[in-house]
Design a protein around this motif. Structure first.
Motif, mmCIF file in Angstrom:
data_model
loop_
_atom_site.group_PDB
_atom_site.id
_atom_site.type_symbol
_atom_site.label_atom_id
_atom_site.label_comp_id
_atom_site.label_asym_id
_atom_site.label_seq_id
_atom_site.Cartn_x
_atom_site.Cartn_y
_atom_site.Cartn_z
ATOM 1 N N GLY A 115 0.908 -1.131 -0.022
ATOM 2 C CA GLY A 115 0.058 -0.118 0.075
ATOM 3 C C GLY A 115 0.735 1.244 -0.095
ATOM 4 O O GLY A 115 0.577 2.287 -0.683
ATOM 5 N N TYR A 116 1.877 1.385 0.878
ATOM 6 C CA TYR A 116 2.984 2.273 0.884
ATOM 7 C C TYR A 116 3.548 2.678 -0.416
ATOM 8 O O TYR A 116 3.727 3.623 -0.987
ATOM 9 C CB TYR A 116 4.023 2.348 1.980
ATOM 10 N N VAL A 117 3.820 1.316 -1.009
ATOM 11 C CA VAL A 117 4.657 1.581 -2.319
ATOM 12 C C VAL A 117 3.840 2.235 -3.439
ATOM 13 O O VAL A 117 4.117 3.032 -4.271
ATOM 14 C CB VAL A 117 5.403 0.035 -2.676
ATOM 15 N N PHE A 118 2.759 1.582 -3.579
ATOM 16 C CA PHE A 118 1.548 2.189 -4.485
ATOM 17 C C PHE A 118 1.482 3.499 -4.306
ATOM 18 O O PHE A 118 1.001 4.317 -5.150
ATOM 19 C CB PHE A 118 0.550 1.331 -4.345
ATOM 20 N N ALA A 119 1.371 4.189 -2.883
ATOM 21 C CA ALA A 119 1.339 5.378 -2.611
ATOM 22 C C ALA A 119 2.228 6.589 -3.234
ATOM 23 O O ALA A 119 1.882 7.699 -3.376
ATOM 24 C CB ALA A 119 1.040 5.666 -1.102
ATOM 25 N N VAL A 120 3.312 6.047 -3.443
ATOM 26 C CA VAL A 120 4.725 6.717 -3.702
ATOM 27 C C VAL A 120 4.215 7.475 -5.103
ATOM 28 O O VAL A 120 4.418 8.816 -5.066
ATOM 29 C CB VAL A 120 5.907 5.937 -3.909
ATOM 30 N N PRO A 121 3.736 6.959 -6.163
ATOM 31 C CA PRO A 121 3.521 7.824 -7.467
ATOM 32 C C PRO A 121 2.410 8.861 -7.160
ATOM 33 O O PRO A 121 2.516 9.772 -7.893
ATOM 34 C CB PRO A 121 3.290 6.767 -8.322
ATOM 35 N N PHE A 122 1.216 8.277 -6.271
ATOM 36 C CA PHE A 122 0.147 9.208 -6.292
ATOM 37 C C PHE A 122 0.566 10.380 -5.419
ATOM 38 O O PHE A 122 -0.006 11.348 -5.652
ATOM 39 C CB PHE A 122 -0.718 8.384 -5.535
ATOM 40 N N PHE A 123 1.610 10.645 -4.580
ATOM 41 C CA PHE A 123 2.088 11.619 -3.881
ATOM 42 C C PHE A 123 2.513 12.635 -5.094
ATOM 43 O O PHE A 123 2.208 13.889 -4.728
ATOM 44 C CB PHE A 123 3.030 11.377 -2.986
ATOM 45 N N ALA A 124 3.490 12.138 -5.800
ATOM 46 C CA ALA A 124 3.699 13.127 -6.951
ATOM 47 C C ALA A 124 2.696 13.496 -7.692
ATOM 48 O O ALA A 124 2.646 15.094 -8.231
ATOM 49 C CB ALA A 124 4.681 12.189 -7.832
ATOM 50 N N LEU A 125 1.659 12.781 -7.859
ATOM 51 C CA LEU A 125 0.625 13.278 -9.056
ATOM 52 C C LEU A 125 -0.414 14.052 -8.059
ATOM 53 O O LEU A 125 -0.933 15.164 -8.793
ATOM 54 C CB LEU A 125 -0.219 12.056 -9.194
ATOM 55 N N THR A 126 -0.555 13.715 -6.745
ATOM 56 C CA THR A 126 -1.476 14.990 -5.934
ATOM 57 C C THR A 126 -0.923 16.318 -5.857
ATOM 58 O O THR A 126 -1.521 17.202 -6.029
ATOM 59 C CB THR A 126 -1.645 14.238 -4.603
ATOM 60 N N VAL A 127 0.649 16.254 -5.554
ATOM 61 C CA VAL A 127 1.120 17.451 -5.331
ATOM 62 C C VAL A 127 1.025 18.285 -6.888
ATOM 63 O O VAL A 127 1.055 19.484 -6.844
ATOM 64 C CB VAL A 127 2.574 17.533 -5.017
ATOM 65 N N ARG A 128 1.314 17.542 -7.899
ATOM 66 C CA ARG A 128 1.329 18.219 -9.178
ATOM 67 C C ARG A 128 -0.179 18.703 -9.508
ATOM 68 O O ARG A 128 -0.276 19.845 -10.003
ATOM 69 C CB ARG A 128 1.755 17.242 -10.282
ATOM 70 N N THR A 129 -1.186 17.941 -9.248
ATOM 71 C CA THR A 129 -2.523 18.316 -9.597
ATOM 72 C C THR A 129 -2.961 19.576 -8.567
ATOM 73 O O THR A 129 -3.511 20.398 -9.076
ATOM 74 C CB THR A 129 -3.423 17.170 -9.182
ATOM 75 N N SER A 130 -2.317 19.419 -7.470
ATOM 76 C CA SER A 130 -2.840 20.584 -6.348
ATOM 77 C C SER A 130 -2.149 21.792 -6.900
ATOM 78 O O SER A 130 -2.799 22.905 -6.680
ATOM 79 C CB SER A 130 -2.238 20.236 -5.144
ATOM 80 N N GLN A 131 -0.993 21.994 -7.389
ATOM 81 C CA GLN A 131 -0.312 23.273 -7.503
ATOM 82 C C GLN A 131 -0.989 23.744 -8.970
ATOM 83 O O GLN A 131 -0.762 24.960 -9.105
ATOM 84 C CB GLN A 131 1.232 22.756 -7.812
ATOM 85 N N LYS A 132 -1.370 22.913 -9.858
ATOM 86 C CA LYS A 132 -2.011 23.264 -11.107
ATOM 87 C C LYS A 132 -3.367 23.471 -10.931
ATOM 88 O O LYS A 132 -3.732 24.760 -11.694
ATOM 89 C CB LYS A 132 -1.617 22.139 -12.031
ATOM 90 N N TYR A 133 -4.079 22.786 -10.222
ATOM 91 C CA TYR A 133 -5.418 22.979 -10.464
ATOM 92 C C TYR A 133 -6.303 23.338 -8.930
ATOM 93 O O TYR A 133 -7.279 23.568 -8.815
ATOM 94 C CB TYR A 133 -6.409 21.864 -10.777
ATOM 95 N N GLY A 134 -5.398 23.152 -7.861
ATOM 96 C CA GLY A 134 -5.739 23.570 -6.677
ATOM 97 C C GLY A 134 -5.938 22.228 -5.637
ATOM 98 O O GLY A 134 -6.185 21.041 -6.369
ATOM 99 N N GLN A 135 -5.974 21.956 -4.240
ATOM 100 C CA GLN A 135 -5.910 20.931 -3.615
ATOM 101 C C GLN A 135 -7.493 20.439 -3.802
ATOM 102 O O GLN A 135 -7.755 19.081 -3.565
ATOM 103 C CB GLN A 135 -5.735 21.511 -2.161
ATOM 104 N N LYS A 136 -8.376 21.297 -3.881
ATOM 105 C CA LYS A 136 -9.781 20.620 -4.366
ATOM 106 C C LYS A 136 -9.967 19.707 -5.272
ATOM 107 O O LYS A 136 -10.332 18.482 -5.252
ATOM 108 C CB LYS A 136 -10.790 21.508 -4.288
ATOM 109 N N ALA A 137 -9.275 19.976 -6.336
ATOM 110 C CA ALA A 137 -9.230 19.134 -7.632
ATOM 111 C C ALA A 137 -8.354 17.796 -7.354
ATOM 112 O O ALA A 137 -8.853 16.816 -7.923
ATOM 113 C CB ALA A 137 -8.665 19.869 -8.863
ATOM 114 N N SER A 138 -7.303 17.977 -6.551
ATOM 115 C CA SER A 138 -6.509 16.940 -6.329
ATOM 116 C C SER A 138 -7.327 15.960 -5.376
ATOM 117 O O SER A 138 -7.259 14.614 -5.742
ATOM 118 C CB SER A 138 -5.188 17.264 -5.831
ATOM 119 N N LEU A 139 -7.937 16.396 -4.611
ATOM 120 C CA LEU A 139 -8.641 15.490 -3.327
ATOM 121 C C LEU A 139 -9.626 14.818 -4.166
ATOM 122 O O LEU A 139 -9.887 13.563 -4.002
ATOM 123 C CB LEU A 139 -9.009 16.364 -2.183
#
Length: 506
Positions: free
Chosen positions: A281-305
């Motif tokens: 579960g933690y291993v699978f989470a690693v790429p999602f952390f990068a994706l969530t930050v990228r999405t948050s910075q570009k579209y906001g934290q609401k969009a990422s969540l």
């Protein structure tokens, strides 16, 4: 950057106790102290409610604090000390009370647990409240989620990793008195170390000049004003629903009793399934952390969540189907290792994919509401001119904890319904109905919680662009106040982004 890295360790420090207490306290009360299962489970819920009630009180106290050592650091230190002392007394000394004095065991269990809750509230309140001073950059705030997860892995992850290992047959054999006595000081050492790092991280920003538009001249908020503030702050209301739903999903699906029933009672091999699945579960989470930050910075934290909670919801439909198929033959059972050799079947591969992607996507967003509290605090400063991060953070925690407090009670009731007198451990044999309890607790309830999160975020209007506009307006107002203008005049001068000079629009 070092501040962004170190301060989230405060959440890691308290997450040590989230595992050590909230995951194991019912088991401790039942199996070590001999307290009734239903009482122990309801006690966890009752104390979680008490924890929630103390939140706004401490939040209001934090907003009024501005002493020699700052607004936040005193609460971190006091909370850490209270938790350490109460946990040692509870887990190490209480079992020595004779069984003939069971009434005293009950009393100490309640009192020490209550004292721990107060300390826990002191320190956890800071994690959300101090977000507003740590950084006001919408591009930096999403990074908190990554560093917070690193802190959680050092805190919560350490407890989740070490705990089952020490409960193995080659060590203590189960979650018994010796296990709790050994784990308590380990948890305290890890938590204190992480707290020290967090104090270093917030040290420079814990000064009046960073406290809202008014800075050191910030007007004190009356207790009577808090209710009106929350009624007017619609985004905070929505975020409390979303955050509470996320915490409910996490606290039930990761409950040690639920996992014991899934990997031990149902699948028959807790020792070779629990840790590998958690690591995956933690291993699978690693790429999602990068994706969530990228999405948050570009579209906001609401969009990422919303995006990645939706991914988790879809994947858990697959987990639900697989658990419904369990028991229809040997092929429908999880298997990774058998007699020391690898033995993975198609059912296990599908489960790893559905669970791994779903858990990874969810885990990467589980703590995202924390930095979003800072957005709501900034919105309140923009709306009313008041800087009240303490009460904003703790009101969020109130709903968060009230909802998550249901987890231990729900698990305890579910276990009782199928006729078990004690909470299952890894050595408990399978009993009729366990599969349905696991399906409901491990899948259905988290999926419903995620659906509620998506509904709440649908009406949450603090998207990326709006947060940037609010930051610019607040910055322009703050400079006006610093130059001698009254707060009311500054609020009147800059009301929309069109009125703000270009130098504030970053």
């Amino acid at each position: 950057m070092y501040q962004l890295v170190l301060f989230p360790m405060n959440n890691g420090a308290t997450n040590v106790y989230y595992v050590l207490i909230l995951s194991y306290i019912a088991t401790f009360g039942n199996t070590v102290l001999g307290i009734a299962t239903v009482f122990a489970s309801f006690m966890v819920t009752g104390m979680r409610v008490f924890d929630a009630i103390t939140d706004p009180i401490i939040g209001a106290l934090m907003d009024k604090t501005n002493g020699k050592f700052g607004k936040f650091r005193p609460f971190m230190v006091i909370g850490s000390v209270i938790m350490a002392v109460s946990v040692i007394c509870l887990y190490v000394f209480t079992p020595y009370v004779p069984e003939s004095m069971m009434w005293l065991r009950y009393v100490l269990f309640i009192l020490l647990y209550a004292v721990w809750v107060i300390g826990y509230t002191f320190q956890t309140s800071v994690t959300r409240a101090a977000q507003a001073v740590l950084t006001n950059d919408p591009n930096q705030r999403p990074l908190f989620t990554i560093f917070n997860t690193i802190g959680s892995l050092l805190g919560m992850g350490a407890m989740q990793l070490v705990g089952p290992i020490l409960a193995g047959d080659s060590f203590f054999g189960d979650y018994n008195q010796s296990w709790f006595a050994f784990m308590a000081p380990i948890g305290i050492i890890v938590s204190v170390a992480l707290t020290a790092l967090a104090i270093i991280g917030i040290w420079e920003k814990d000064q009046p000049k960073y406290f809202g538009i008014g800075g050191a001249k910030q007007e004190k908020v009356k207790v009577s004003e808090y209710i009106e503030i929350i009624k007017a702050n619609k985004p905070m209301q929505r975020l409390m629903v979303a955050g509470g739903s996320c915490k409910l999903a996490l606290s039930i699906a990761t409950n040690v009793t639920v996992l014991c029933m899934l990997y031990g009672c149902m699948m028959g091999n807790y020792d070779t399934l629990y840790l590998p699945m958690m690591v995956l579960g933690y291993v699978f989470a690693v790429p999602f952390f990068a994706l969530t930050v990228r999405t948050s910075q570009k579209y906001g934290q609401k969009a990422s969540l919303t995006k990645y909670v939706r991914v988790a919801l879809i994947c858990y439909v697959g987990v639900l189907i697989l658990l419904l198929l369990w028991g229809h033959g040997d092929a429908f059972n999880l298997s990774i290792m058998t007699d020391g050799s690898l033995s993975i079947n198609l059912y296990t591969i599908l489960f790893i994919l559905c669970f791994g992607i779903g858990y990874g996507a969810y885990y990467a967003t589980a703590d995202m509401p924390i930095p979003m509290v800072a957005d709501c605090a900034d919105y309140e400063t923009y709306r009313s001119g008041k800087f009240i991060p303490g009460i904003m953070g703790t009101l969020f925690s109130l709903v968060d904890k009230l909802v998550s407090s249901l987890s231990a009670t729900v698990v305890g009731i579910a276990v009782t319904i199928i006729g078990l007198e004690q909470l299952p451990t890894k050595t408990t044999p399978y009993a009729d109905g366990m599969n349905w309890v696991v399906i409901i607790l491990f899948c259905v309830i988290p999926m419903c919680a995620w659906a509620l999160t998506l509904w709440a975020m649908h009406g949450y209007d603090l998207d990326g662009k709006r947060i940037k506009d609010i930051q610019a307006i607040n910055a322009a107002r703050k400079d006006c106040v610093a130059q001698g203008m009254s707060l009311d005049a500054a609020m009147e001068k800059y009301q929309t982004i069109d009125q703000v000079p270009d130098q504030y629009k970053g």
